[in-house]
Design a protein around this motif. Structure first.
Motif, PDB file in Angstrom:
ATOM      1  N   LEU A   1       6.679   8.716   3.290  1.00 41.63           N
ATOM      2  CA  LEU A   1       6.293   7.389   2.769  1.00 41.63           C
ATOM      3  C   LEU A   1       7.532   6.408   2.595  1.00 41.63           C
ATOM      4  O   LEU A   1       7.692   5.307   2.815  1.00 41.63           O
ATOM      5  N   ARG A   2       8.512   7.137   2.189  1.00 43.00           N
ATOM      6  CA  ARG A   2       9.819   6.441   1.853  1.00 43.00           C
ATOM      7  C   ARG A   2      10.405   5.900   3.327  1.00 43.00           C
ATOM      8  O   ARG A   2      10.964   4.842   3.548  1.00 43.00           O
ATOM      9  N   GLN A   3      10.414   6.762   4.447  1.00 39.01           N
ATOM     10  CA  GLN A   3      10.885   6.380   5.616  1.00 39.01           C
ATOM     11  C   GLN A   3       9.914   5.133   6.232  1.00 39.01           C
ATOM     12  O   GLN A   3      10.139   4.134   6.811  1.00 39.01           O
ATOM     13  N   GLU A   4       8.497   5.435   6.045  1.00 35.28           N
ATOM     14  CA  GLU A   4       7.740   4.200   6.456  1.00 35.28           C
ATOM     15  C   GLU A   4       8.043   2.897   5.711  1.00 35.28           C
ATOM     16  O   GLU A   4       7.894   1.677   6.179  1.00 35.28           O
ATOM     17  N   ARG A   5       8.271   3.064   4.364  1.00 36.53           N
ATOM     18  CA  ARG A   5       8.577   1.822   3.781  1.00 36.53           C
ATOM     19  C   ARG A   5       9.827   1.240   4.182  1.00 36.53           C
ATOM     20  O   ARG A   5      10.152  -0.122   4.458  1.00 36.53           O
ATOM     21  N   LEU A   6      10.829   2.034   4.595  1.00 38.68           N
ATOM     22  CA  LEU A   6      12.126   1.423   5.181  1.00 38.68           C
ATOM     23  C   LEU A   6      11.824   0.520   6.348  1.00 38.68           C
ATOM     24  O   LEU A   6      12.305  -0.526   6.584  1.00 38.68           O
ATOM     25  N   GLY A   7      10.942   1.374   7.200  1.00 43.31           N
ATOM     26  CA  GLY A   7      10.414   0.745   8.542  1.00 43.31           C
ATOM     27  C   GLY A   7       9.896  -0.694   8.066  1.00 43.31           C
ATOM     28  O   GLY A   7       9.879  -1.582   8.850  1.00 43.31           O
TER      29      GLY A   7
ATOM     30  N   ALA B   1       0.960  -1.091   0.044  1.00 38.51           N
ATOM     31  CA  ALA B   1       0.053  -0.132   0.038  1.00 38.51           C
ATOM     32  C   ALA B   1       0.924   1.382   0.008  1.00 38.51           C
ATOM     33  O   ALA B   1       0.698   2.263  -0.752  1.00 38.51           O
ATOM     34  N   VAL B   2       1.964   1.160   1.033  1.00 38.33           N
ATOM     35  CA  VAL B   2       2.742   2.454   1.017  1.00 38.33           C
ATOM     36  C   VAL B   2       3.391   2.720  -0.428  1.00 38.33           C
ATOM     37  O   VAL B   2       3.669   3.654  -0.904  1.00 38.33           O
ATOM     38  N   ASN B   3       4.120   1.364  -1.064  1.00 37.90           N
ATOM     39  CA  ASN B   3       4.497   1.638  -2.367  1.00 37.90           C
ATOM     40  C   ASN B   3       3.635   2.147  -3.417  1.00 37.90           C
ATOM     41  O   ASN B   3       3.685   3.053  -4.273  1.00 37.90           O
ATOM     42  N   ARG B   4       2.561   1.766  -3.381  1.00 42.21           N
ATOM     43  CA  ARG B   4       1.326   2.289  -4.431  1.00 42.21           C
ATOM     44  C   ARG B   4       0.995   3.959  -4.162  1.00 42.21           C
ATOM     45  O   ARG B   4       1.081   4.471  -5.069  1.00 42.21           O
ATOM     46  N   GLN B   5       1.080   4.279  -2.912  1.00 44.40           N
ATOM     47  CA  GLN B   5       0.980   5.457  -2.478  1.00 44.40           C
ATOM     48  C   GLN B   5       2.003   6.433  -2.967  1.00 44.40           C
ATOM     49  O   GLN B   5       1.933   7.384  -3.623  1.00 44.40           O
ATOM     50  N   LEU B   6       3.303   5.934  -2.930  1.00 37.87           N
ATOM     51  CA  LEU B   6       4.624   6.611  -3.165  1.00 37.87           C
ATOM     52  C   LEU B   6       4.559   6.729  -4.848  1.00 37.87           C
ATOM     53  O   LEU B   6       4.956   7.659  -5.339  1.00 37.87           O
ATOM     54  N   GLN B   7       4.132   5.530  -5.526  1.00 36.57           N
ATOM     55  CA  GLN B   7       4.276   5.702  -6.932  1.00 36.57           C
ATOM     56  C   GLN B   7       3.254   6.758  -7.446  1.00 36.57           C
ATOM     57  O   GLN B   7       3.563   7.609  -8.415  1.00 36.57           O
ATOM     58  N   ARG B   8       1.993   6.671  -6.912  1.00 39.04           N
ATOM     59  CA  ARG B   8       1.021   7.901  -7.306  1.00 39.04           C
ATOM     60  C   ARG B   8       1.635   9.229  -7.041  1.00 39.04           C
ATOM     61  O   ARG B   8       1.658  10.173  -7.689  1.00 39.04           O
ATOM     62  N   LEU B   9       2.282   9.639  -5.951  1.00 39.24           N
ATOM     63  CA  LEU B   9       2.905  10.725  -5.576  1.00 39.24           C
ATOM     64  C   LEU B   9       4.304  11.037  -6.691  1.00 39.24           C
ATOM     65  O   LEU B   9       4.279  12.351  -6.916  1.00 39.24           O
ATOM     66  N   GLN B  10       4.837  10.066  -7.041  1.00 36.54           N
ATOM     67  CA  GLN B  10       6.016  10.388  -7.945  1.00 36.54           C
ATOM     68  C   GLN B  10       5.325  10.723  -9.115  1.00 36.54           C
ATOM     69  O   GLN B  10       6.040  11.568  -9.788  1.00 36.54           O
TER      70      GLN B  10
END
Length: 194
Positions: free
Chosen positions: A148-154, A115-124
């Motif tokens: 979102l990148r920090q959340e993805r790392l976690g 879900a975080v990757n999808r959100q990050l992709q939309r923002l990119q």
């Protein structure tokens, strides 16, 4: 001085006599005690008649102390196993429960990561669109992407830690199962099968 003469001399007063072996290997009788550096070699305490009142065994070697420590730790681990499980099948059931629990939380973390990757992709995509139109990228968009990148790392760390925990649990339960089989049935570990 002979032992007989020494003991006859000691009969005058009720004293204790210490018998030990010195550095040169000679047996020594001393009424003052054992030199501190020789206590670890063991000694005997005699009464005024030459009878042994008590014996102090030599201190164990470093290897012996380590072996005794390992035996004590194994005894504690065995007692823990026997308190937890009455049969090998109980270990199998506990293993299934633990692995199921780890799979569940790992699945939640992987789902959140997707879900975080999808959100990050939309923002990119939005960021690329703004740059293509030569517009300024709002600070709020940049901050959202950073968060979102920090959340993805976690989440990636969590997924990895759940994977490692699952592997460790499999090894631990397998070891517990084998040891319990030995404790309950007298089997050797080579004979224990899943």
């Amino acid at each position: 001085m002979s032992v007989g003469l020494l003991l006859a001399t000691l009969q005058v007063g009720a004293v204790e006599l210490y018998r030990y072996v010195d550095e040169s290997g000679a047996v020594v009788f001393d009424r003052h005690g054992v030199p501190p550096h020789l206590i670890g070699s063991g000694y005997q305490v005699l009464n005024d008649k030459g009878r042994v009142l008590r014996s102090v065994a030599p201190a164990p070697s470093a290897e012996e102390r380590q072996r005794l420590q390992q035996e004590a730790e194994q005894a504690l681990a065995d007692a823990r196993l026997l308190r937890l499980y009455a049969a090998v099948e109980e270990v199998d059931a506990a293993k299934l429960r633990k692995l199921s629990q780890l799979d569940s939380v790992s699945g939640i973390a992987r789902s959140s990561l997707r879900a975080v990757n999808r959100q990050l992709q939309r923002l990119q995509v939005e960021e690329q669109r703004l740059l293509a139109e030569q517009q300024d990228v709002p600070e709020s968009l940049r901050q959202q992407m950073l968060n979102l990148r920090q959340e993805r790392l976690g989440l990636e760390r969590n997924v990895e830690s759940y994977r490692a925990a699952r592997l460790a649990a499999e090894v631990s339960f397998t070891s517990d199962r084998e040891r319990l089989a030995v404790l309950l049935g007298g089997l050797t570990p080579e004979l224990v099968v899943d």
